[in-house]
Design a protein around this motif. Structure first.
Motif, mmCIF file in Angstrom:
data_model
loop_
_atom_site.group_PDB
_atom_site.id
_atom_site.type_symbol
_atom_site.label_atom_id
_atom_site.label_comp_id
_atom_site.label_asym_id
_atom_site.label_seq_id
_atom_site.Cartn_x
_atom_site.Cartn_y
_atom_site.Cartn_z
ATOM 1 N N ILE A 23 -2.358 -16.714 -2.812
ATOM 2 C CA ILE A 23 -3.274 -15.970 -2.330
ATOM 3 C C ILE A 23 -4.038 -16.828 -1.311
ATOM 4 C CG2 ILE A 23 -5.694 -15.243 -3.019
ATOM 5 C CD1 ILE A 23 -4.608 -14.588 -5.715
ATOM 6 N N GLN A 24 -4.127 -16.208 -0.032
ATOM 7 C CA GLN A 24 -4.840 -16.847 0.937
ATOM 8 C C GLN A 24 -6.307 -16.900 1.164
ATOM 9 O OE1 GLN A 24 -2.658 -15.440 4.672
ATOM 10 N NE2 GLN A 24 -0.668 -16.473 3.907
ATOM 11 N N LYS B 108 -7.714 -9.349 -1.880
ATOM 12 C CA LYS B 108 -7.062 -10.646 -1.970
ATOM 13 C C LYS B 108 -5.762 -10.421 -0.552
ATOM 14 C CE LYS B 108 -7.488 -11.667 -6.902
ATOM 15 N NZ LYS B 108 -7.897 -10.125 -7.163
ATOM 16 N N ILE B 109 -5.718 -11.404 0.064
ATOM 17 C CA ILE B 109 -4.674 -11.631 0.988
ATOM 18 C C ILE B 109 -3.741 -12.280 0.690
ATOM 19 C CG2 ILE B 109 -4.130 -12.252 3.449
ATOM 20 C CD1 ILE B 109 -5.905 -9.709 3.587
ATOM 21 N N VAL B 110 -2.421 -12.105 0.342
ATOM 22 C CA VAL B 110 -1.558 -12.610 -0.179
ATOM 23 C C VAL B 110 -0.248 -13.086 0.907
ATOM 24 C CG1 VAL B 110 0.413 -12.779 -1.980
ATOM 25 C CG2 VAL B 110 -1.972 -11.637 -2.432
ATOM 26 N N GLY B 111 0.046 -14.083 1.144
ATOM 27 C CA GLY B 111 1.149 -14.372 1.932
ATOM 28 C C GLY B 111 2.380 -13.864 1.474
ATOM 29 N N ASP B 112 3.044 -13.121 2.293
ATOM 30 C CA ASP B 112 4.280 -12.374 1.685
ATOM 31 C C ASP B 112 5.524 -13.434 1.636
ATOM 32 O OD1 ASP B 112 5.621 -9.750 1.257
ATOM 33 O OD2 ASP B 112 7.001 -10.644 2.708
ATOM 34 N N ASP C 140 5.472 1.624 0.670
ATOM 35 C CA ASP C 140 6.741 2.827 0.843
ATOM 36 C C ASP C 140 7.149 3.023 2.145
ATOM 37 O OD1 ASP C 140 4.411 4.408 1.621
ATOM 38 O OD2 ASP C 140 4.708 5.823 0.046
ATOM 39 N N GLN C 141 6.667 2.458 3.184
ATOM 40 C CA GLN C 141 7.174 2.433 4.383
ATOM 41 C C GLN C 141 8.186 1.457 4.591
ATOM 42 O OE1 GLN C 141 3.272 2.882 6.426
ATOM 43 N NE2 GLN C 141 3.961 4.632 7.039
ATOM 44 N N ARG C 142 8.260 0.570 3.568
ATOM 45 C CA ARG C 142 9.644 -0.551 3.905
ATOM 46 C C ARG C 142 9.496 -1.282 5.060
ATOM 47 N NH1 ARG C 142 14.818 3.216 1.943
ATOM 48 N NH2 ARG C 142 13.955 4.066 -0.159
ATOM 49 N N VAL C 143 8.262 -1.923 5.310
ATOM 50 C CA VAL C 143 8.282 -2.886 6.392
ATOM 51 C C VAL C 143 7.915 -4.059 5.893
ATOM 52 C CG1 VAL C 143 6.274 -3.538 7.967
ATOM 53 C CG2 VAL C 143 6.682 -1.086 7.851
ATOM 54 N N THR C 144 8.623 -4.968 6.529
ATOM 55 C CA THR C 144 8.502 -6.559 5.996
ATOM 56 C C THR C 144 7.225 -7.043 6.541
ATOM 57 O OG1 THR C 144 10.970 -6.689 6.237
ATOM 58 C CG2 THR C 144 9.543 -8.709 6.401
ATOM 59 N N PRO C 145 6.107 -7.315 5.666
ATOM 60 C CA PRO C 145 4.940 -7.723 6.158
ATOM 61 C C PRO C 145 4.731 -9.333 6.606
ATOM 62 C CG PRO C 145 4.870 -7.528 3.629
ATOM 63 C CD PRO C 145 6.309 -7.197 4.357
ATOM 64 N N THR C 146 3.828 -9.472 7.288
ATOM 65 C CA THR C 146 3.479 -10.897 7.365
ATOM 66 C C THR C 146 2.515 -11.459 6.179
ATOM 67 O OG1 THR C 146 3.306 -10.915 9.510
ATOM 68 C CG2 THR C 146 2.206 -12.681 8.628
ATOM 69 N N ALA C 147 1.787 -10.277 5.346
ATOM 70 C CA ALA C 147 0.970 -10.687 4.261
ATOM 71 C C ALA C 147 0.700 -9.136 3.697
ATOM 72 C CB ALA C 147 -0.560 -11.138 4.760
ATOM 73 N N GLN C 148 0.110 -9.272 2.497
ATOM 74 C CA GLN C 148 -0.084 -8.137 1.731
ATOM 75 C C GLN C 148 -1.550 -8.078 1.426
ATOM 76 O OE1 GLN C 148 2.569 -6.467 -1.274
ATOM 77 N NE2 GLN C 148 3.742 -8.533 -1.129
ATOM 78 N N LEU C 149 -2.215 -6.948 1.578
ATOM 79 C CA LEU C 149 -3.549 -6.609 0.846
ATOM 80 C C LEU C 149 -3.701 -6.220 -0.499
ATOM 81 C CD1 LEU C 149 -6.736 -6.951 1.525
ATOM 82 C CD2 LEU C 149 -6.600 -4.806 2.568
ATOM 83 N N LEU C 150 -4.242 -6.974 -1.320
ATOM 84 C CA LEU C 150 -4.327 -6.370 -2.841
ATOM 85 C C LEU C 150 -5.748 -5.844 -3.084
ATOM 86 C CD1 LEU C 150 -1.920 -8.854 -4.587
ATOM 87 C CD2 LEU C 150 -1.339 -6.582 -3.238
ATOM 88 N N THR C 151 -6.084 -4.971 -3.477
ATOM 89 C CA THR C 151 -7.343 -4.579 -3.975
ATOM 90 C C THR C 151 -7.522 -3.958 -5.391
ATOM 91 O OG1 THR C 151 -7.128 -2.474 -2.973
ATOM 92 C CG2 THR C 151 -7.925 -4.086 -1.535
ATOM 93 N N ASP C 152 -8.687 -4.212 -5.842
ATOM 94 C CA ASP C 152 -9.050 -3.634 -7.174
ATOM 95 C C ASP C 152 -10.280 -3.013 -7.182
ATOM 96 O OD1 ASP C 152 -8.436 -3.670 -10.401
ATOM 97 O OD2 ASP C 152 -10.525 -4.574 -10.134
ATOM 98 N N ILE C 153 -10.368 -1.639 -7.472
ATOM 99 C CA ILE C 153 -11.584 -0.867 -7.441
ATOM 100 C C ILE C 153 -12.378 -1.286 -9.015
ATOM 101 C CG2 ILE C 153 -12.755 1.461 -7.356
ATOM 102 C CD1 ILE C 153 -10.282 2.123 -6.073
ATOM 103 N N ARG C 154 -13.545 -1.980 -8.714
ATOM 104 C CA ARG C 154 -14.133 -2.249 -10.007
ATOM 105 C C ARG C 154 -15.412 -1.307 -10.404
ATOM 106 N NH1 ARG C 154 -16.210 -8.709 -9.769
ATOM 107 N NH2 ARG C 154 -14.004 -9.808 -9.768
ATOM 108 N N SER C 155 -15.881 -0.706 -9.294
ATOM 109 C CA SER C 155 -16.900 0.315 -9.481
ATOM 110 C C SER C 155 -16.663 1.244 -8.252
ATOM 111 C CB SER C 155 -18.332 -0.039 -9.434
ATOM 112 O OG SER C 155 -18.645 -1.187 -10.306
ATOM 113 N N PHE C 156 -16.760 2.794 -8.882
ATOM 114 C CA PHE C 156 -16.584 3.659 -7.889
ATOM 115 C C PHE C 156 -17.595 5.098 -8.432
ATOM 116 C CE2 PHE C 156 -15.154 7.103 -5.057
ATOM 117 C CZ PHE C 156 -15.147 6.338 -3.618
ATOM 118 N N ASN C 157 -18.813 4.801 -8.572
ATOM 119 C CA ASN C 157 -19.451 5.732 -9.367
ATOM 120 C C ASN C 157 -20.821 6.061 -9.010
ATOM 121 O OD1 ASN C 157 -19.325 2.853 -10.892
ATOM 122 N ND2 ASN C 157 -21.354 3.855 -11.302
ATOM 123 N N ILE C 158 -21.531 6.668 -9.573
ATOM 124 C CA ILE C 158 -23.058 6.866 -9.184
ATOM 125 C C ILE C 158 -23.806 6.337 -10.460
ATOM 126 C CG2 ILE C 158 -25.166 8.610 -9.306
ATOM 127 C CD1 ILE C 158 -23.301 8.808 -6.654
#
Length: 201
Positions: free
Chosen positions: A161-162, A152-156, A120-138
């Motif tokens: 996926i790099q 995942k590192i994704v080339g913009d 949302d900061q509207r920066v033109t990136p070199t790459a994006q970092l995509l994450t998925d939370i599989r577990s966050f629990n006791i």
């Protein structure tokens, strides 16, 4: 005390553990007269050494996750996979929102990348970092906090996926109550965040 979670929850190293912030201890709820939940925050690890830098501009997207973790509940999972939550405790925001903010701050604390921001900061990136939370629990069976996040590192420009990797950490909770559970989850998340920052380049 652990209360059973509703079927559809609402969407609403060591140094990191001691750095857990107790955001607010609320008083009595006005209407119901019962005690409101105590609110806990997650922290961004620091002091783990500055890493070799790069001139990259990285955008960290909000993590994806299943509905159960997209909430402010402190979740407990038993051996059958059934979910419940720690009564009297909640996070300061939804887990994905907190993880995104603390991941950005961990990159900033490491001083590794020229610029890191959210989409949302509207920066033109070199790459994006995509994450998925599989577990966050006791984990009720072992009494340990479990945090699993895929990154995942994704080339913009290319959209390819790099690099991709699963990061996981387990930290004994001691007691499955508001303080014990949130301290352990914060410590486990701190381990994962440091590993992600060291891995990303």
């Amino acid at each position: 005390m652990i209360d059973k979670a509703p079927k559809k929850p609402s969407r609403a190293g060591g140094a990191a553990m001691s750095g857990l912030v107790l955001a607010a201890s609320l008083l009595l709820a006005g209407c119901g007269g019962g005690a409101a939940p105590t609110t806990f925050d997650l922290t961004a690890p620091s002091g783990f050494g500055r890493l070799s830098g790069s001139g990259a501009t990285l955008v960290v997207a909000r993590p994806t996750t299943v509905q159960a973790f997209d909430s402010d509940r402190v979740i407990v999972k038993d051996s059958s996979g059934a979910l419940s939550f720690v009564g009297g405790a909640q996070w300061a925001d939804t887990v994905p929102a907190l993880v995104q903010t603390r991941l950005i701050q961990t990159f900033e604390n490491a001083g590794r990348i020229a610029s890191v921001s959210s989409p949302d900061q509207r920066v033109t990136p070199t790459a994006q970092l995509l994450t998925d939370i599989r577990s966050f629990n006791i984990d009720a069976a072992s009494g340990a906090a479990v945090v699993e996040i895929t990154a995942k590192i994704v080339g913009d420009a290319s959209g390819k996926i790099q690099r991709a990797k699963l990061f996981t950490a387990r930290v004994p909770a001691g007691a499955i109550d508001g303080v014990g559970a949130t301290q352990a989850l914060n410590a486990a998340l701190s381990q994962v965040l440091i590993e992600i920052v060291r891995w990303a380049r």
